[in-house]
Write a protein that holds these residues in place. Structure first.
Motif, PDB file in Angstrom:
ATOM      1  N   PRO A   1     108.798 -23.142 -17.568  1.00 29.41           N
ATOM      2  CA  PRO A   1     108.033 -22.915 -18.795  1.00 29.41           C
ATOM      3  C   PRO A   1     106.971 -24.001 -18.998  1.00 29.41           C
ATOM      4  O   PRO A   1     107.181 -25.161 -18.659  1.00 29.41           O
ATOM      5  CB  PRO A   1     109.101 -22.966 -19.897  1.00 29.41           C
ATOM      6  N   VAL A   2     105.843 -23.584 -19.557  1.00 29.61           N
ATOM      7  CA  VAL A   2     104.763 -24.523 -19.855  1.00 29.61           C
ATOM      8  C   VAL A   2     104.932 -25.040 -21.274  1.00 29.61           C
ATOM      9  O   VAL A   2     105.053 -24.261 -22.225  1.00 29.61           O
ATOM     10  CB  VAL A   2     103.389 -23.838 -19.693  1.00 29.61           C
ATOM     11  N   ALA A   3     104.939 -26.370 -21.421  1.00 25.74           N
ATOM     12  CA  ALA A   3     105.088 -26.992 -22.735  1.00 25.74           C
ATOM     13  C   ALA A   3     103.751 -27.383 -23.339  1.00 25.74           C
ATOM     14  O   ALA A   3     103.634 -27.499 -24.566  1.00 25.74           O
ATOM     15  CB  ALA A   3     105.990 -28.225 -22.634  1.00 25.74           C
ATOM     16  N   SER A   4     102.733 -27.602 -22.499  1.00 26.11           N
ATOM     17  CA  SER A   4     101.420 -28.003 -23.012  1.00 26.11           C
ATOM     18  C   SER A   4     100.344 -27.578 -22.032  1.00 26.11           C
ATOM     19  O   SER A   4     100.594 -27.392 -20.835  1.00 26.11           O
ATOM     20  CB  SER A   4     101.363 -29.521 -23.230  1.00 26.11           C
ATOM     21  N   TRP A   5      99.130 -27.438 -22.568  1.00 25.25           N
ATOM     22  CA  TRP A   5      97.978 -27.036 -21.766  1.00 25.25           C
ATOM     23  C   TRP A   5      96.861 -28.074 -21.890  1.00 25.25           C
ATOM     24  O   TRP A   5      96.690 -28.679 -22.950  1.00 25.25           O
ATOM     25  CB  TRP A   5      97.433 -25.678 -22.228  1.00 25.25           C
ATOM     26  N   GLU A   6      96.108 -28.241 -20.821  1.00 27.07           N
ATOM     27  CA  GLU A   6      94.938 -29.123 -20.834  1.00 27.07           C
ATOM     28  C   GLU A   6      93.847 -28.500 -19.970  1.00 27.07           C
ATOM     29  O   GLU A   6      94.127 -27.713 -19.065  1.00 27.07           O
ATOM     30  CB  GLU A   6      95.298 -30.511 -20.304  1.00 27.07           C
ATOM     31  N   HIS A   7      92.597 -28.835 -20.274  1.00 22.76           N
ATOM     32  CA  HIS A   7      91.499 -28.362 -19.445  1.00 22.76           C
ATOM     33  C   HIS A   7      91.656 -28.892 -18.016  1.00 22.76           C
ATOM     34  O   HIS A   7      92.016 -30.057 -17.816  1.00 22.76           O
ATOM     35  CB  HIS A   7      90.157 -28.857 -19.985  1.00 22.76           C
ATOM     36  N   ALA A   8      91.410 -28.054 -17.025  1.00 26.82           N
ATOM     37  CA  ALA A   8      91.331 -28.515 -15.633  1.00 26.82           C
ATOM     38  C   ALA A   8      89.919 -29.058 -15.432  1.00 26.82           C
ATOM     39  O   ALA A   8      88.949 -28.305 -15.485  1.00 26.82           O
ATOM     40  CB  ALA A   8      91.623 -27.372 -14.670  1.00 26.82           C
ATOM     41  N   LEU A   9      89.823 -30.352 -15.233  1.00 26.10           N
ATOM     42  CA  LEU A   9      88.529 -31.019 -15.184  1.00 26.10           C
ATOM     43  C   LEU A   9      88.198 -31.496 -13.776  1.00 26.10           C
ATOM     44  O   LEU A   9      89.082 -31.905 -13.018  1.00 26.10           O
ATOM     45  CB  LEU A   9      88.521 -32.226 -16.131  1.00 26.10           C
ATOM     46  N   GLN A  10      86.929 -31.446 -13.457  1.00 26.06           N
ATOM     47  CA  GLN A  10      86.436 -32.074 -12.239  1.00 26.06           C
ATOM     48  C   GLN A  10      86.094 -33.526 -12.549  1.00 26.06           C
ATOM     49  O   GLN A  10      85.879 -33.881 -13.715  1.00 26.06           O
ATOM     50  CB  GLN A  10      85.208 -31.328 -11.721  1.00 26.06           C
ATOM     51  N   PRO A  11      86.039 -34.387 -11.537  1.00 23.43           N
ATOM     52  CA  PRO A  11      85.683 -35.780 -11.783  1.00 23.43           C
ATOM     53  C   PRO A  11      84.358 -35.887 -12.549  1.00 23.43           C
ATOM     54  O   PRO A  11      83.393 -35.199 -12.233  1.00 23.43           O
ATOM     55  CB  PRO A  11      85.552 -36.361 -10.372  1.00 23.43           C
ATOM     56  N   GLY A  12      84.347 -36.730 -13.566  1.00 19.62           N
ATOM     57  CA  GLY A  12      83.139 -36.927 -14.360  1.00 19.62           C
ATOM     58  C   GLY A  12      83.065 -36.064 -15.595  1.00 19.62           C
ATOM     59  O   GLY A  12      82.230 -36.311 -16.471  1.00 19.62           O
ATOM     60  N   GLN A  13      83.917 -35.040 -15.686  1.00 20.67           N
ATOM     61  CA  GLN A  13      83.927 -34.195 -16.880  1.00 20.67           C
ATOM     62  C   GLN A  13      84.841 -34.806 -17.944  1.00 20.67           C
ATOM     63  O   GLN A  13      85.892 -35.373 -17.624  1.00 20.67           O
ATOM     64  CB  GLN A  13      84.392 -32.780 -16.541  1.00 20.67           C
ATOM     65  N   ASP A  14      84.434 -34.687 -19.200  1.00 20.87           N
ATOM     66  CA  ASP A  14      85.181 -35.261 -20.314  1.00 20.87           C
ATOM     67  C   ASP A  14      85.117 -34.276 -21.470  1.00 20.87           C
ATOM     68  O   ASP A  14      84.029 -33.886 -21.902  1.00 20.87           O
ATOM     69  CB  ASP A  14      84.563 -36.601 -20.725  1.00 20.87           C
TER      70      ASP A  14
END
Length: 222
Positions: free
Chosen positions: A104-117
């Protein structure tokens, strides 16, 4: 505030139904492409017909252990209520998932490339990959240059879609010369820009990567 993640557990629940503003009703079927080989564990998501072999897409900053991991697609079959079933179902890939841990997934985050914020994003903005050929994919960074047979409408990637009358898939495609793999699938309604999310378990481990193609309507969006 950047665009929040949606309820992707619902997206990948077989039999889940939703209604679009147009009146079309969708029913989700979860289909497995197979196991994607990640020799380096550095995950890339992008339009394979445009980017595979070009080095255009950087891998995500979050890597996983090298290995073979299942790729699923949440395929929505769309119908107009009251009309008889069609011989050619109207199918769209609503989301694609690369499963690292089947937990099960408890949390989600953006999948970022290096340099992305994400601090650089305004309300409801997101980082995503551009699609120009109506197709999305997952593959390993080391596999990017490992499909010399694929160029335009030639090679095993094109053949996989053509053999099924360009149905949305998903498809696990293997290079006959290198053995590298790419998991490819139709990108929802077609061309556009689509975000990928990382789901984490309660202990913080990576459970999956999910690309959302914006087919399923959120309850408060209809």
């Amino acid at each position: 505030m950047p665009m929040p993640a949606r309820d992707y557990a619902r997206y990948f629940t077989a039999g889940h139904t939703f209604t679009l503003p147009s009146g079309l009703v969708g029913t989700v079927d979860v289909r497995t492409a197979g196991e994607l080989w990640l020799p380096s564990g550095r995950v890339v998501a992008g339009d394979p017909f445009i980017a595979l072999g070009s080095g255009e897409y950087e891998p995500f900053a979050v890597a996983v252990e090298p290995g073979r991991y299942r790729v699923d697609a949440a395929v929505a079959t769309l119908v107009t209520p009251g009309e008889p079933p069609s011989d050619q179902p109207h199918e769209r890939v609503a989301a694609a998932r690369l499963v690292i841990r089947d937990e099960p997934v408890a949390s989600w985050e953006h999948a970022l490339q290096p340099g992305q914020d994400t601090a650089d994003l305004s309300d409801d903005e997101y980082f995503g990959y551009g699609v120009d050929a109506g197709t999305g994919s997952f593959y390993d960074a080391e596999s990017d240059a490992s499909f010399p047979e694929c160029e335009g409408d030639e090679g095993p990637l094109w053949d996989a879609f053509e053999a099924h009358d360009h149905a949305p898939g998903p498809y696990l495609v293997t290079s006959p010369s290198t053995g590298h793999t790419v998991a490819a699938f139709g990108s929802g309604w077609g061309d556009g820009a689509y975000p990928t999310w990382i789901g984490r378990t309660a202990s913080g481990e990576v459970a999956c990567f999910v690309t959302d193609f914006f087919v399923i309507e959120e309850p408060d969006a209809g």
